[in-house]
Design a protein around this motif. Sequence first.
Motif, PDB file in Angstrom:
ATOM      1  N   ARG A 185       0.015  18.665  -0.155  1.00  0.00           N
ATOM      2  CA  ARG A 185      -0.397  18.289   1.193  1.00  0.00           C
ATOM      3  C   ARG A 185       0.683  17.445   1.883  1.00  0.00           C
ATOM      4  N   CYS A 186       1.311  16.539   1.101  1.00  0.00           N
ATOM      5  CA  CYS A 186       2.348  15.673   1.660  1.00  0.00           C
ATOM      6  C   CYS A 186       3.515  16.477   2.186  1.00  0.00           C
ATOM      7  N   ARG A 187       3.817  17.596   1.527  1.00  0.00           N
ATOM      8  CA  ARG A 187       4.961  18.409   1.942  1.00  0.00           C
ATOM      9  C   ARG A 187       4.670  19.183   3.224  1.00  0.00           C
ATOM     10  N   LEU A 190       0.811  -1.210   0.000  1.00  0.00           N
ATOM     11  CA  LEU A 190       0.000   0.000   0.000  1.00  0.00           C
ATOM     12  C   LEU A 190       0.852   1.272   0.000  1.00  0.00           C
ATOM     13  N   HIS A 191       1.801   1.342   0.920  1.00  0.00           N
ATOM     14  CA  HIS A 191       2.603   2.562   1.036  1.00  0.00           C
ATOM     15  C   HIS A 191       3.555   2.686  -0.161  1.00  0.00           C
ATOM     16  N   PRO A 192       3.679   3.898  -0.717  1.00  0.00           N
ATOM     17  CA  PRO A 192       4.579   4.069  -1.868  1.00  0.00           C
ATOM     18  C   PRO A 192       5.999   3.558  -1.604  1.00  0.00           C
ATOM     19  N   TYR A 193       6.454   3.709  -0.357  1.00  0.00           N
ATOM     20  CA  TYR A 193       7.804   3.223  -0.049  1.00  0.00           C
ATOM     21  C   TYR A 193       7.871   1.703  -0.133  1.00  0.00           C
ATOM     22  N   ALA A 244       0.649   4.767   6.914  1.00  0.00           N
ATOM     23  CA  ALA A 244       0.740   6.206   7.141  1.00  0.00           C
ATOM     24  C   ALA A 244       0.983   6.875   5.798  1.00  0.00           C
ATOM     25  N   CYS A 245      -0.141   7.254   5.100  1.00  0.00           N
ATOM     26  CA  CYS A 245       0.014   7.880   3.783  1.00  0.00           C
ATOM     27  C   CYS A 245      -1.282   8.594   3.421  1.00  0.00           C
ATOM     28  N   HIS A 246      -1.154   9.806   2.883  1.00  0.00           N
ATOM     29  CA  HIS A 246      -2.331  10.597   2.527  1.00  0.00           C
ATOM     30  C   HIS A 246      -3.145   9.974   1.407  1.00  0.00           C
ATOM     31  N   LEU A 247      -2.511   9.099   0.624  1.00  0.00           N
ATOM     32  CA  LEU A 247      -3.239   8.492  -0.495  1.00  0.00           C
ATOM     33  C   LEU A 247      -4.445   7.698  -0.027  1.00  0.00           C
ATOM     34  N   TYR A 248      -4.424   7.232   1.214  1.00  0.00           N
ATOM     35  CA  TYR A 248      -5.483   6.330   1.678  1.00  0.00           C
ATOM     36  C   TYR A 248      -6.449   7.009   2.641  1.00  0.00           C
ATOM     37  N   GLY A 268       6.159  17.546   6.959  1.00  0.00           N
ATOM     38  CA  GLY A 268       5.097  16.787   6.305  1.00  0.00           C
ATOM     39  C   GLY A 268       5.415  15.309   6.338  1.00  0.00           C
ATOM     40  N   CYS A 269       5.094  14.605   5.252  1.00  0.00           N
ATOM     41  CA  CYS A 269       5.419  13.183   5.191  1.00  0.00           C
ATOM     42  C   CYS A 269       6.919  13.036   5.000  1.00  0.00           C
ATOM     43  N   ILE A 270       7.520  12.247   5.846  1.00  0.00           N
ATOM     44  CA  ILE A 270       8.980  12.150   5.855  1.00  0.00           C
ATOM     45  C   ILE A 270       9.513  11.544   4.548  1.00  0.00           C
ATOM     46  N   PHE A 271       8.628  10.871   3.807  1.00  0.00           N
ATOM     47  CA  PHE A 271       9.053  10.204   2.579  1.00  0.00           C
ATOM     48  C   PHE A 271       8.871  11.097   1.341  1.00  0.00           C
ATOM     49  N   HIS A 272       8.269  12.294   1.507  1.00  0.00           N
ATOM     50  CA  HIS A 272       7.855  13.033   0.308  1.00  0.00           C
ATOM     51  C   HIS A 272       8.986  13.376  -0.668  1.00  0.00           C
ATOM     52  N   PRO A 273      10.243  13.638  -0.183  1.00  0.00           N
ATOM     53  CA  PRO A 273      11.266  13.976  -1.202  1.00  0.00           C
ATOM     54  C   PRO A 273      11.525  12.839  -2.188  1.00  0.00           C
ATOM     55  N   ARG A 274      11.213  11.617  -1.823  1.00  0.00           N
ATOM     56  CA  ARG A 274      11.493  10.492  -2.717  1.00  0.00           C
ATOM     57  C   ARG A 274      10.217   9.870  -3.283  1.00  0.00           C
ATOM     58  N   CYS A 275       9.067  10.412  -2.881  1.00  0.00           N
ATOM     59  CA  CYS A 275       7.820   9.733  -3.228  1.00  0.00           C
ATOM     60  C   CYS A 275       7.308  10.174  -4.601  1.00  0.00           C
ATOM     61  N   PRO A 276       7.016   9.209  -5.471  1.00  0.00           N
ATOM     62  CA  PRO A 276       6.516   9.566  -6.809  1.00  0.00           C
ATOM     63  C   PRO A 276       5.101  10.162  -6.766  1.00  0.00           C
ATOM     64  N   HIS A 277       4.354   9.954  -5.630  1.00  0.00           N
ATOM     65  CA  HIS A 277       2.976  10.438  -5.576  1.00  0.00           C
ATOM     66  C   HIS A 277       2.844  11.692  -4.721  1.00  0.00           C
ATOM     67  N   ALA A 278       3.962  12.299  -4.335  1.00  0.00           N
ATOM     68  CA  ALA A 278       3.901  13.396  -3.368  1.00  0.00           C
ATOM     69  C   ALA A 278       3.095  14.567  -3.904  1.00  0.00           C
ATOM     70  N   THR A 279       2.272  15.142  -3.030  1.00  0.00           N
ATOM     71  CA  THR A 279       1.472  16.312  -3.396  1.00  0.00           C
ATOM     72  C   THR A 279       1.838  17.454  -2.458  1.00  0.00           C
ATOM     73  N   VAL A 323       1.791  15.903   8.186  1.00  0.00           N
ATOM     74  CA  VAL A 323       2.232  14.548   8.507  1.00  0.00           C
ATOM     75  C   VAL A 323       1.040  13.596   8.376  1.00  0.00           C
ATOM     76  N   PRO A 324       1.171  12.532   7.575  1.00  0.00           N
ATOM     77  CA  PRO A 324       0.038  11.607   7.427  1.00  0.00           C
ATOM     78  C   PRO A 324      -0.215  10.813   8.711  1.00  0.00           C
ATOM     79  N   GLN A 325      -1.466  10.543   8.991  1.00  0.00           N
ATOM     80  CA  GLN A 325      -1.835   9.744  10.155  1.00  0.00           C
ATOM     81  C   GLN A 325      -1.571   8.272   9.885  1.00  0.00           C
TER      82      GLN A 325
HETATM   83  S1  SF4 Z   1       1.951  10.788   2.288  1.00  0.00           S
HETATM   84 FE1  SF4 Z   1       2.395  11.595   0.313  1.00  0.00          FE
HETATM   85  S2  SF4 Z   1       4.589  11.675   0.230  1.00  0.00           S
HETATM   86 FE2  SF4 Z   1       4.054  10.398   1.930  1.00  0.00          FE
HETATM   87  S3  SF4 Z   1       4.084   8.395   1.087  1.00  0.00           S
HETATM   88 FE3  SF4 Z   1       1.986   9.061   0.950  1.00  0.00          FE
HETATM   89  S4  SF4 Z   1       1.863   9.973  -1.049  1.00  0.00           S
HETATM   90 FE4  SF4 Z   1       4.018   9.756  -0.630  1.00  0.00          FE
END
Ligand code: SF4
Lengths: 335, 319
Positions: free
Chosen positions: B296-298, B247-250, B314-318, B283-294, B301-303
Amino acid sequence: MPGLVTYIARRLIAYLLTVMIAITANFFIPRLIPGDPISALIDQMAQHGEVVSGGAEIVAAYKEQFGLNGTWMEQYFRYLWSLLRGDLGPSIMAFPTTVQELLVTALPWTMGLLLVATVISWVLGNLLGAMVGWRRDSKVNSALVVVSLSLNQIPYYFVALLLVFFFSYNLSIFPSSGGFSLIGGRPEGMRMVWDILYHATLPALSIVISSVGFWVITMRSMILSTLGEDYILLAEAKGLKRQVILNKYALRNALLPQVAAFGIALGFVMNGSILTETIFNYPGLGALLLSAIGNLDYNLLQGILLLTILSVLTANLILEILYPFIDPRISHGGD
Amino acid sequence: MTELALKVEDLKVWYWTDRGPVKAVDGIDLEVKKGERFGIVGESGCGKSTTAMTLLRLIKPPGSVEQGRILLDGDNLLDLNDEQMRSVRWSRISLIPQGSMNSLNPVVKIGSQITDAVTAHGDSVARAEAKAKIIEMLGMVGLPARVYNMYPHELSGGMKQRVCIAMAIILQPQVIIADEPTSALDVVVQRVVTQTLIKVQERLGAALVIIGHDMGLLAQLVDRLAVMYAGKVAEVSPAEDIYKDPLHPYTQLLIGSVPSVKEKKPLEGIPGLPPTLLAPPPGCIFHPRCPHATERCRAEVPQYREVRPGRMVACHLYE
Ligand code: SF4
Ligand SMILES: Nc1ncnc2c1ncn2[C@@H]1O[C@H](COP(=O)(O)OP(=O)(O)OP(=O)(O)O)[C@@H](O)[C@H]1O
Ligand SMILES: [Mg+2]
């Protein structure tokens, strides 16, 4: 067990070879000092106003007496032969006293003082070092580290002179020189023991003070590096009591290099004795060595050096044989 | 009594350096069920060992536990005093350490080192029976009885690792933490030792937390898998789900980067580097490497939450 026997046999052969080389060096090196002892002796007698007639004959006679006639090679083999019979020859400066007699008189003083002081210093230093390493956060311990570092930097003679200055000249608590009381007759029994301890206190203190810092510092760093080991962490994870972790896991490992270093320190005991015995006018081997050099007493020089070398080599042999028992990684079987 | 062997709530463990706190573990939640095999996977430096050490309260300065709770069968370990914690260690939670090669005291025999663990926790009866028990445990991990009287340097790497396993189970704890238990061994030995570990865990019925960095290997061993990234948990899912449907992009990128034998997929690798834990991105700690970052992600912090039954992300996509 056959491993143990071959191990000891091997060490013994190496030991004997080293002793042989030492004896040889021991014979030739004093003879490389310029001058010869008989002329020195006759000069001395002349200075004291004694009539010296028939110089050449006397020199020849003395040379024969002290085994100094013939070529170096002849002398060398004569020397080996008498060594085998346990005869170190007469002292030249204290003729007709033999070298053995002089050594037997001086040895207990040096051994008693230097060896005991070295052991005290080692035990004390390692205890303190373990303590300051184990409880790093305590202020007292940090202060101890600073003191040890400074002590380690101060030259020995400075410590010795300071002690003499304060405790003998200023406070008159301890005597400044000698190994026993000279005035009022020598005390007997327990009184004698106390007298000797009393005289040995300052010299011993000087040795302990100037060498204990080294042991504190090295033990502290051994403990610190041991505490970073994975097996200490696992010991803690196992829920062992702190005392068990310290004794069985940290100390046992940290002490190993300290034991090896102790063997090396033993080798410097003789070095130390020269300074100590000179400063405190102490009647041991160091003082004897100094006068042997001054009088070009070949026989005595050889005797003292031989004794020194033998004791260092023997101490190391004992250590080498014992070490595998305390460190299982060094096996008796292998090299 | 809960059915959870271990529950970690909002745990933060920071290392205080001259340049500020290194947020090695920064607010993680984990639940390990009784008897479960639970994996923690993540890149080097993401905080796996820090987590493991914290579970036994073995973090040393400059590290410190900033907040959170560690519930071992309901008891918060962070509330215990030192002596209480000492008695919990090994009897209720044990460790197979990351550096198993150097985890045995070189100058003490194996038997004596295991006996120490028994002595520290047992009464005199336990002590008297220790030797037979230890030899039985050595047998269980496939070691002959004579190992009892051997020194660590007489054993191979694989044997030392087995000793560590035998030691970890000697008091039959409810939870065993294995921090990269086989990473120092060669591949063949790795497999055998891992099988031993699993076998022993099944016999004991203890919960086993295995830490590793090889997602493919770990997923085959465990019931559920937590994916850690830069001091946080990105996703926790049952092992088969996480592989079929990450599920998580990472996690998706991690699985993409595992070379597959069946399908000849090109090796993808994850672009960019993990963030420095001194100054993690907002924001989301993964956003600099995430292909789906928006946007909001920057910023936000996702719950960390359950987005599907049994699946925590823990990702805004869901959302
Ligand atoms: S919250 Fe955003 S940046 Fe973080 S993993 Fe999900 S989509 Fe990527
Ligand atoms: N004593 C310390 N002081 C400062 N930072 C530390 C200390 N110990 C660990 N760290 C940092 O904390 C972070 C997490 O370390 P940790 O050992 O938990 O990672 P890990 O996931 O186990 O890595 P690996 O897979 O390499 O074992 C790393 O960035 C590390 O640099
Ligand atoms: Mg690690």
